[in-house]
Motif scaffolding. Structure first.
Motif, PDB file in Angstrom:
ATOM      1  N   LEU A 107       0.661  -1.363   0.078  1.00 43.43           N
ATOM      2  CA  LEU A 107       0.107  -0.056   0.103  1.00 43.43           C
ATOM      3  C   LEU A 107       0.773   1.306  -0.010  1.00 43.43           C
ATOM      4  O   LEU A 107       0.233   2.522  -0.175  1.00 43.43           O
ATOM      5  N   GLY A 108       2.127   1.173   0.272  1.00 40.37           N
ATOM      6  CA  GLY A 108       2.982   2.236   0.302  1.00 40.37           C
ATOM      7  C   GLY A 108       3.574   2.876  -0.970  1.00 40.37           C
ATOM      8  O   GLY A 108       4.296   3.817  -0.937  1.00 40.37           O
ATOM      9  N   ARG A 109       2.891   2.284  -2.023  1.00 41.91           N
ATOM     10  CA  ARG A 109       3.518   2.661  -3.240  1.00 41.91           C
ATOM     11  C   ARG A 109       2.902   3.735  -3.931  1.00 41.91           C
ATOM     12  O   ARG A 109       1.823   3.884  -3.465  1.00 41.91           O
ATOM     13  N   SER A 110       3.400   4.370  -4.820  1.00 40.78           N
ATOM     14  CA  SER A 110       2.738   5.701  -5.463  1.00 40.78           C
ATOM     15  C   SER A 110       1.847   5.162  -6.473  1.00 40.78           C
ATOM     16  O   SER A 110       0.787   5.876  -6.732  1.00 40.78           O
ATOM     17  N   GLU A 111       2.110   4.095  -7.142  1.00 41.36           N
ATOM     18  CA  GLU A 111       0.977   3.415  -8.067  1.00 41.36           C
ATOM     19  C   GLU A 111       0.769   2.097  -7.598  1.00 41.36           C
ATOM     20  O   GLU A 111       1.468   1.329  -7.303  1.00 41.36           O
ATOM     21  N   PRO A 112      -0.648   1.804  -7.652  1.00 40.14           N
ATOM     22  CA  PRO A 112      -1.120   0.489  -7.242  1.00 40.14           C
ATOM     23  C   PRO A 112      -0.525  -0.649  -8.223  1.00 40.14           C
ATOM     24  O   PRO A 112      -0.350  -0.497  -9.397  1.00 40.14           O
ATOM     25  N   ARG A 113      -0.305  -1.845  -7.531  1.00 41.40           N
ATOM     26  CA  ARG A 113       0.338  -3.221  -8.429  1.00 41.40           C
ATOM     27  C   ARG A 113      -1.158  -3.468  -9.223  1.00 41.40           C
ATOM     28  O   ARG A 113      -2.198  -3.434  -8.794  1.00 41.40           O
ATOM     29  N   PRO A 114      -0.997  -4.079 -10.471  1.00 41.55           N
ATOM     30  CA  PRO A 114      -2.029  -4.728 -10.857  1.00 41.55           C
ATOM     31  C   PRO A 114      -2.502  -5.932 -10.053  1.00 41.55           C
ATOM     32  O   PRO A 114      -1.549  -6.323  -9.194  1.00 41.55           O
ATOM     33  N   GLN A 115      -3.854  -6.251 -10.009  1.00 39.97           N
ATOM     34  CA  GLN A 115      -4.388  -7.079  -9.246  1.00 39.97           C
ATOM     35  C   GLN A 115      -3.673  -8.627  -9.245  1.00 39.97           C
ATOM     36  O   GLN A 115      -3.295  -9.254  -8.022  1.00 39.97           O
ATOM     37  N   ASN A 116      -3.170  -8.993 -10.421  1.00 38.36           N
ATOM     38  CA  ASN A 116      -2.498 -10.327 -10.333  1.00 38.36           C
ATOM     39  C   ASN A 116      -1.148 -10.175  -9.524  1.00 38.36           C
ATOM     40  O   ASN A 116      -0.751 -11.071  -9.001  1.00 38.36           O
ATOM     41  N   GLU A 117      -0.467  -9.033  -9.763  1.00 34.58           N
ATOM     42  CA  GLU A 117       0.866  -8.772  -9.093  1.00 34.58           C
ATOM     43  C   GLU A 117       0.557  -8.652  -7.691  1.00 34.58           C
ATOM     44  O   GLU A 117       1.396  -9.317  -6.714  1.00 34.58           O
ATOM     45  N   PHE A 118      -0.260  -7.999  -7.395  1.00 37.97           N
ATOM     46  CA  PHE A 118      -0.539  -7.784  -6.174  1.00 37.97           C
ATOM     47  C   PHE A 118      -0.911  -9.253  -5.377  1.00 37.97           C
ATOM     48  O   PHE A 118      -0.408  -9.253  -4.135  1.00 37.97           O
ATOM     49  N   ILE A 119      -1.614 -10.006  -5.719  1.00 34.72           N
ATOM     50  CA  ILE A 119      -1.901 -11.408  -5.174  1.00 34.72           C
ATOM     51  C   ILE A 119      -0.767 -12.298  -5.259  1.00 34.72           C
ATOM     52  O   ILE A 119      -0.611 -12.934  -3.988  1.00 34.72           O
ATOM     53  N   GLU A 120      -0.008 -12.401  -6.170  1.00 31.61           N
ATOM     54  CA  GLU A 120       1.108 -12.919  -6.211  1.00 31.61           C
ATOM     55  C   GLU A 120       2.120 -12.572  -5.121  1.00 31.61           C
ATOM     56  O   GLU A 120       2.723 -13.434  -4.534  1.00 31.61           O
ATOM     57  N   TYR A 121       2.145 -11.081  -5.049  1.00 36.43           N
ATOM     58  CA  TYR A 121       3.113 -10.566  -3.896  1.00 36.43           C
ATOM     59  C   TYR A 121       2.473 -11.037  -2.495  1.00 36.43           C
ATOM     60  O   TYR A 121       3.283 -11.631  -1.630  1.00 36.43           O
ATOM     61  N   TRP A 122       1.273 -10.854  -2.096  1.00 41.83           N
ATOM     62  CA  TRP A 122       0.345 -11.388  -1.022  1.00 41.83           C
ATOM     63  C   TRP A 122       0.770 -12.896  -0.798  1.00 41.83           C
ATOM     64  O   TRP A 122       1.309 -13.147   0.144  1.00 41.83           O
TER      65      TRP A 122
END
Length: 130
Positions: free
Chosen positions: A50-65
């Motif tokens: 959440l600290g990024r200036s631009e949100p990650r794409p949904q698939n990258e967000f889920i992979e990171y999580w």
């Protein structure tokens, strides 16, 4: 995110938790001193996402999580900043012990994995003779 089946991805179990599961015939029972502990504080994962200036794409967000929300099954008192040594569980896709918000699914597959692990390591896990 905690309600998603892939959250709280279980990748291991501590020796104390495996002994406790053995005592419980490899079943999970609430209030028996078994829980999950994050290997990396969840707040760090959330801050990075959440600290990024631009949100990650949904698939990258889920992979990171999924990659950073790893946990181990542990016994009462082991869920601390430094998690005790644990035994790895092969659970690459997160299908074992999948999250159900606070608890996890604990059926026949999970019992079989825990029992096989205990049997494989029983000499190491046997309580000390006294």
């Amino acid at each position: 995110m905690s309600a998603k089946p892939f959250a709280w991805h279980v990748v291991g179990v501590t020796e104390a938790a495996l002994r406790k599961f053995h005592e419980l015939n490899y079943r999970y029972e609430a209030r028996q001193g078994l829980t999950r502990a994050h290997l990396r504080p969840r707040i760090e994962t959330v801050r990075e996402l959440l600290g990024r200036s631009e949100p990650r794409p949904q698939n990258e967000f889920i992979e990171y999580w999924f990659a950073h929300d790893r946990t181990v099954l542990c016994a009462r008192g082991e869920n601390k900043a430094i998690i005790p040594k644990y035994i790895e569980i092969e659970n690459h896709d997160g299908s074992l012990f999948s999250s159900t918000r606070i608890a996890w699914r604990h059926g026949k597959k999970e019992r079989e994995v825990l029992e096989a692990l205990y049997n494989r390591l029983s000499e190491l896990l046997a309580p000390p003779h006294g």
